[in-house]
Design a protein around this motif. Structure first.
Motif, PDB file in Angstrom:
ATOM      1  N   HIS A   1      48.878  51.403  44.197  1.00  0.00           N
ATOM      2  CA  HIS A   1      49.327  52.286  45.279  1.00  0.00           C
ATOM      3  C   HIS A   1      48.674  51.929  46.608  1.00  0.00           C
ATOM      4  O   HIS A   1      48.923  52.573  47.618  1.00  0.00           O
ATOM      5  N   GLY A   2      47.829  50.906  46.585  1.00  0.00           N
ATOM      6  CA  GLY A   2      47.148  50.506  47.804  1.00  0.00           C
ATOM      7  C   GLY A   2      45.880  51.280  48.089  1.00  0.00           C
ATOM      8  O   GLY A   2      45.326  51.185  49.182  1.00  0.00           O
ATOM      9  N   HIS A   3      45.393  52.056  47.100  1.00  0.00           N
ATOM     10  CA  HIS A   3      44.188  52.848  47.279  1.00  0.00           C
ATOM     11  C   HIS A   3      42.977  52.117  46.712  1.00  0.00           C
ATOM     12  O   HIS A   3      43.076  51.345  45.758  1.00  0.00           O
ATOM     13  N   GLY A   4      41.821  52.372  47.312  1.00  0.00           N
ATOM     14  CA  GLY A   4      40.596  51.699  46.896  1.00  0.00           C
ATOM     15  C   GLY A   4      39.816  52.466  45.848  1.00  0.00           C
ATOM     16  O   GLY A   4      39.783  53.691  45.859  1.00  0.00           O
ATOM     17  N   HIS A   5      39.183  51.730  44.936  1.00  0.00           N
ATOM     18  CA  HIS A   5      38.333  52.312  43.899  1.00  0.00           C
ATOM     19  C   HIS A   5      37.044  51.513  43.830  1.00  0.00           C
ATOM     20  O   HIS A   5      37.078  50.282  43.852  1.00  0.00           O
ATOM     21  N   PHE A   6      35.901  52.190  43.735  1.00  0.00           N
ATOM     22  CA  PHE A   6      34.633  51.526  43.515  1.00  0.00           C
ATOM     23  C   PHE A   6      34.332  51.536  42.022  1.00  0.00           C
ATOM     24  O   PHE A   6      34.347  52.591  41.391  1.00  0.00           O
ATOM     25  N   VAL A   7      34.060  50.360  41.462  1.00  0.00           N
ATOM     26  CA  VAL A   7      33.754  50.249  40.031  1.00  0.00           C
ATOM     27  C   VAL A   7      32.574  49.301  39.853  1.00  0.00           C
ATOM     28  O   VAL A   7      32.245  48.517  40.745  1.00  0.00           O
ATOM     29  N   MET A   8      31.929  49.403  38.692  1.00  0.00           N
ATOM     30  CA  MET A   8      30.824  48.511  38.369  1.00  0.00           C
ATOM     31  C   MET A   8      31.365  47.338  37.552  1.00  0.00           C
ATOM     32  O   MET A   8      32.154  47.525  36.627  1.00  0.00           O
ATOM     33  N   VAL A   9      30.938  46.127  37.930  1.00  0.00           N
ATOM     34  CA  VAL A   9      31.473  44.918  37.299  1.00  0.00           C
ATOM     35  C   VAL A   9      30.343  43.959  36.935  1.00  0.00           C
ATOM     36  O   VAL A   9      29.291  43.949  37.569  1.00  0.00           O
ATOM     37  N   GLU A  10      30.595  43.153  35.888  1.00  0.00           N
ATOM     38  CA  GLU A  10      29.678  42.075  35.534  1.00  0.00           C
ATOM     39  C   GLU A  10      30.488  40.933  34.917  1.00  0.00           C
ATOM     40  O   GLU A  10      31.610  41.148  34.442  1.00  0.00           O
ATOM     41  N   PRO A  11      29.965  39.722  34.948  1.00  0.00           N
ATOM     42  CA  PRO A  11      30.731  38.558  34.489  1.00  0.00           C
ATOM     43  C   PRO A  11      31.167  38.660  33.026  1.00  0.00           C
ATOM     44  O   PRO A  11      30.418  39.162  32.183  1.00  0.00           O
ATOM     45  N   ALA A  12      32.358  38.174  32.757  1.00  0.00           N
ATOM     46  CA  ALA A  12      32.841  38.132  31.380  1.00  0.00           C
ATOM     47  C   ALA A  12      32.214  36.969  30.628  1.00  0.00           C
ATOM     48  O   ALA A  12      32.101  37.000  29.399  1.00  0.00           O
TER      49      ALA A  12
END
Length: 213
Positions: A168-179
């Motif tokens: 929808h073009g909206h921003g989300h902050f998420v936690m990420v780490e390498p696969a």
């Protein structure tokens, strides 16, 4: 002035202002892992969706400004208002009666004024500052989408904070780490979300997909 700020009756208000500056400094230098959920790896939309299941709760959250501004910005705004209103109120009370009001009365009074005022100011600010709180979606739908590392360095066992734009073009902050073990993704790098495990999204470089194609 220093004695006034450090008085026992004013310590909560002074602490609120110091915390406000501390959060701003941490965000400025990029050392904070605080996301919109203040240190958790939950997506903010999950909380908004849960609140949406309760009409009264949703209305209260909206009144307080949730959904109009990112959580951290609302927190900083509230801390600033709480500290300023509390100290100003104590100074007025002291000039009027000659002593400071007990914090058991001053703190609830300042909070009662600051909370609705935070929601009120969030409305005009939301027109200038884009909100990261968005329409509720299934968080799993972010898998397969690209994002950008916003804060921190993502490596195995040490996730970073990334911003992902949904359909929808909206921003989300998420936690990420390498696969993949040994990979490192730094601030401003573009990443691709490939799966979600225990609240953290696993990421790879978008160039990997281009290479496979």
């Amino acid at each position: 002035m220093i004695e006034f700020w450090l008085a026992d009756e004013n310590i909560f208000f002074s602490a609120a202002i110091l915390l406000m500056f501390a959060i701003g400094l941490l965000q400025l230098v990029g050392l904070s892992d605080f996301g919109p959920d203040f240190g958790t790896d939950m997506d903010p939309d999950a909380d908004i969706a849960e609140a949406g299941a309760h009409g009264a709760g949703q209305g209260l959250l909206s009144l307080l400004g949730f959904g109009r501004l990112p959580f951290l910005m609302l927190l900083v705004l509230f801390l600033a208002l709480f500290g300023i209103i509390g100290l100003a109120g104590q100074e007025f009370y002291s000039n009027l009666f000659g002593w400071l009001l007990t914090p058991w009365l001053a703190v609830p009074a300042a909070a009662a004024v600051s909370l609705p005022l935070t929601g009120l100011l969030a409305r005009p600010l939301s027109r200038v500052i884009p909100s990261d709180e968005t329409t509720a979606i299934d968080i799993e739908m972010l898998v397969g989408r690209r994002g950008k590392i916003e804060i921190g360095k993502a490596e195995t066992g040490s996730p970073a904070r990334a911003k992902v734009i949904d359909s929808h073009g909206h921003g989300h902050f998420v936690m990420v780490e390498p696969a993949n073990e040994g990979e490192i993704f730094r601030q401003a790098e573009e990443v691709l979300l490939v799966r979600r495990e225990e609240g953290t999204f696993k990421i790879i470089s978008p160039d990997t997909v281009k290479f496979l194609e």
